[in-house]
Enzyme design. Sequence first.
Site, mmCIF file in Angstrom:
data_model
loop_
_atom_site.group_PDB
_atom_site.id
_atom_site.type_symbol
_atom_site.label_atom_id
_atom_site.label_comp_id
_atom_site.label_asym_id
_atom_site.label_seq_id
_atom_site.Cartn_x
_atom_site.Cartn_y
_atom_site.Cartn_z
ATOM 1 N N ARG A 181 0.837 -1.203 0.000
ATOM 2 C CA ARG A 181 0.000 0.000 0.000
ATOM 3 C C ARG A 181 0.876 1.259 0.000
ATOM 4 O O ARG A 181 0.527 2.255 -0.640
ATOM 5 C CB ARG A 181 -0.938 0.003 1.201
ATOM 6 C CG ARG A 181 -2.037 -1.036 1.119
ATOM 7 C CD ARG A 181 -3.005 -0.904 2.268
ATOM 8 N NE ARG A 181 -3.712 0.357 2.233
ATOM 9 C CZ ARG A 181 -4.161 1.003 3.309
ATOM 10 N NH1 ARG A 181 -3.964 0.499 4.524
ATOM 11 N NH2 ARG A 181 -4.809 2.150 3.183
ATOM 12 N N CYS A 240 -0.476 6.610 8.826
ATOM 13 C CA CYS A 240 -0.817 5.323 8.218
ATOM 14 C C CYS A 240 -1.923 5.594 7.213
ATOM 15 O O CYS A 240 -1.862 6.575 6.475
ATOM 16 C CB CYS A 240 -1.234 4.316 9.292
ATOM 17 S SG CYS A 240 -2.571 4.885 10.374
#
Length: 284
Positions: A181, A240
């Site tokens: 990701r 994040c």
Amino acid sequence: MSASYATLIGATDLAQRIRDPDWVVCDCRFDLTDPDFGYQAYLTGHLAGAHFLDLDEDLSGAKNGTNGRHPLPDPARLAACLATCGIGNHSQVVAYDDACGMFASRLWWLMRWLGHRRVAVLDGGLQTWISCGQALDNERPEPRPNTYSLALRSDRVEVDYVLEHLGHPDMLLIDARSPDRFRGENEVLDPVGGHIPGAINRHYRDNLDEHGCFKQASVLREEFGTLLQGRSPRTVVHQCGSGVTACANVLAMETAGLTGSRLYAGSWSEWCADPKRPVARGAG
């Protein structure tokens, strides 16, 4: 006042104190793909006396489409929620989940943000609790409301701070998402793949050993030291996808004695909501 824990607590230590009236245990289980999972799992079985706190409802604020998937809750509302669980300013709080601290760390960080120091995450979570032979309960705890006064700390930064400090040596941005990701691959949670330019990747699971517990403090200190390259921990800003798993990296650094790092709570989901903000892809 009994012993105080400010980062992690082992299952054996918690078992010895779980019925202490000054201690409050919070079940933070959650599943990003099934929002009802945590509460249903709690009803099936939880640590004795534990209160359930939901990531979406209790540990996050209202979304407006540009402030990320899990914006911070209103501090006063959060303090009131904690008080209904019996948490006061001198309570020892223990948070746990079944995801290696992924969600429990969010409550840990939020309470520190409110100025609470006596809060810890159950190391290894529910799995370690069970493997140590400890029982679960399915009784809801009796309500024992308390009062809670907050004293907010400067443990967070806003999106403008991150934007203004891109490329500056006084900010080391650490992204806790999985490497794919981070590179911009396999993005299923946010509409845009990639990462904030200049960020480095430290997947939150890299803090764990083969048993799902946090690595020894000395190991974490060495590993984060490699990332810091001589910088002060206070230059670190964690992020994040939505400000949840980044809290596990904050916890890991605090466990290692590397204190003072901060959280960009909006994280990637807030950052990528504005197409004017730059996006980087790939490993670097």
